[in-house]
Design an enzyme around this catalytic site. Sequence first.
Site, PDB file in Angstrom:
ATOM      1  N   ASN A  12       0.871  -1.181   0.000  1.00  0.00           N
ATOM      2  CA  ASN A  12       0.000   0.000   0.000  1.00  0.00           C
ATOM      3  C   ASN A  12       0.910   1.234   0.000  1.00  0.00           C
ATOM      4  OD1 ASN A  12      -1.804   2.049   0.462  1.00  0.00           O
ATOM      5  ND2 ASN A  12      -2.417   1.357   2.514  1.00  0.00           N
ATOM      6  N   LYS A  14       0.067   4.216  -0.196  1.00  0.00           N
ATOM      7  CA  LYS A  14      -0.578   5.394   0.407  1.00  0.00           C
ATOM      8  C   LYS A  14      -0.341   6.602  -0.518  1.00  0.00           C
ATOM      9  CE  LYS A  14      -0.094   3.129   4.825  1.00  0.00           C
ATOM     10  NZ  LYS A  14       0.005   3.230   6.280  1.00  0.00           N
ATOM     11  N   HIS A  90      -9.456   1.061   4.958  1.00  0.00           N
ATOM     12  CA  HIS A  90      -8.181   1.303   5.649  1.00  0.00           C
ATOM     13  C   HIS A  90      -8.405   2.294   6.798  1.00  0.00           C
ATOM     14  CE1 HIS A  90      -4.067   2.468   6.475  1.00  0.00           C
ATOM     15  NE2 HIS A  90      -3.706   1.354   5.861  1.00  0.00           N
ATOM     16  N   GLU A  92      -6.774   4.716   7.758  1.00  0.00           N
ATOM     17  CA  GLU A  92      -6.540   6.128   7.396  1.00  0.00           C
ATOM     18  C   GLU A  92      -7.746   6.724   6.678  1.00  0.00           C
ATOM     19  OE1 GLU A  92      -2.784   5.412   5.495  1.00  0.00           O
ATOM     20  OE2 GLU A  92      -1.953   4.881   7.457  1.00  0.00           O
ATOM     21  N   GLU A 162      -4.944  -4.822  10.702  1.00  0.00           N
ATOM     22  CA  GLU A 162      -3.920  -3.799  10.901  1.00  0.00           C
ATOM     23  C   GLU A 162      -4.205  -3.045  12.201  1.00  0.00           C
ATOM     24  OE1 GLU A 162      -2.095  -2.629   6.833  1.00  0.00           O
ATOM     25  OE2 GLU A 162      -3.806  -1.324   7.186  1.00  0.00           O
ATOM     26  N   GLY A 168       2.838   2.436  10.768  1.00  0.00           N
ATOM     27  CA  GLY A 168       3.768   3.547  10.569  1.00  0.00           C
ATOM     28  C   GLY A 168       4.518   3.952  11.825  1.00  0.00           C
ATOM     29  N   SER A 206       3.841  -1.988  10.317  1.00  0.00           N
ATOM     30  CA  SER A 206       5.294  -2.026  10.515  1.00  0.00           C
ATOM     31  C   SER A 206       5.939  -3.365  10.144  1.00  0.00           C
ATOM     32  CB  SER A 206       5.655  -1.628  11.949  1.00  0.00           C
ATOM     33  OG  SER A 206       5.232  -0.288  12.210  1.00  0.00           O
ATOM     34  N   GLY A 228       5.154   1.456   4.563  1.00  0.00           N
ATOM     35  CA  GLY A 228       6.462   2.065   4.330  1.00  0.00           C
ATOM     36  C   GLY A 228       7.457   1.180   3.585  1.00  0.00           C
TER      37      GLY A 228
HETATM   38  P1  13P Z   1       3.251   0.497   7.636  1.00  0.00           P
HETATM   39  O1  13P Z   1       3.770  -0.787   7.035  1.00  0.00           O
HETATM   40  O2  13P Z   1       3.954   1.702   7.114  1.00  0.00           O
HETATM   41  O3  13P Z   1       3.182   0.424   9.126  1.00  0.00           O
HETATM   42  O4  13P Z   1       1.741   0.652   7.124  1.00  0.00           O
HETATM   43  C1  13P Z   1       0.866  -0.407   7.256  1.00  0.00           C
HETATM   44  C2  13P Z   1      -0.369  -0.095   6.498  1.00  0.00           C
HETATM   45  O5  13P Z   1      -1.156   0.749   6.908  1.00  0.00           O
HETATM   46  C3  13P Z   1      -0.606  -0.796   5.234  1.00  0.00           C
HETATM   47  O6  13P Z   1      -1.885  -0.592   4.767  1.00  0.00           O
END
Ligand code: 13P
Length: 244
Positions: A12, A14, A90, A92, A162, A168, A206, A228
């Site tokens: 992802n 983002k 998600h 977010e 998640e 993150g 993460s 990330g």
């Molecule tokens: P990170 O791997 O950056 O923690 O993000 C996870 C995520 O939200 C994937 O959708």
Amino acid sequence: MANTRRKMVAGNWKMNGDTALLSLFKAQLKSPENVDVVICPPAVYLSESMGADFAVGSQNISQHESGAHTGDISVAMLNDLGVTYAIIGHSERRQDHGESNELIGEKVNLALNAGIKPIFCIGEPLEVREQGTVFAYVQAQIDAVLDACGEQFFDNSIIAYEPIWAIGTGKTASPEQAQEVHAFIREYLSEKNEAAQDLRILYGGSVNASNAAELFAQADIDGGLIGGASLKIDDFTVICQAAN
Ligand code: 13P
């Protein structure tokens, strides 16, 4: 019974990346034999993402089919390009756009009706983990989607667990913490439909090149949804290999 679920690793991106990063991924990223690899770039790069050695997913879909919805992207448009997956719900989007469990249910249902495979995201904030009510929290997220989709949920969906506190932050859930919730999700869904034994449940939060193998070795973890680390070709390649 041995677990025969095929592993999946989805990146992802983002609101990150650009055409140069996409070109690099298209040139270098290979899907290992036993892993479904998916890249979910920002919507403006979806078209350019097609035709590589990975599948492509969107990061969101509109709950509407077409029409006067400025800025939205429909499932028909994704089908038009050959995009096969869509991340839905998600945390977010829940946070930034106030997406409710009910809206997410509608979107998952619309995706399934259109033949797009939803990567349906669930997971608790830190307070909920501290209160010890994680199972009830994710169960409510799942129930809303089951209410909207009915039995068709079990045909083509993927779940991504998640925990928000792990996204993150560099604070990964331990393999045991993640497995505990994955096992709960599978058991809860299996009571409703035996097909839940074949449903893939990804872990996200993460995941990196160093911790992926141990997470993916857990009985009910069928791969990962990577933020990330999916922006770095070397790290993401290691993570895809860890699922093979
Ligand atoms: P990170 O791997 O950056 O923690 O993000 C996870 C995520 O939200 C994937 O959708």
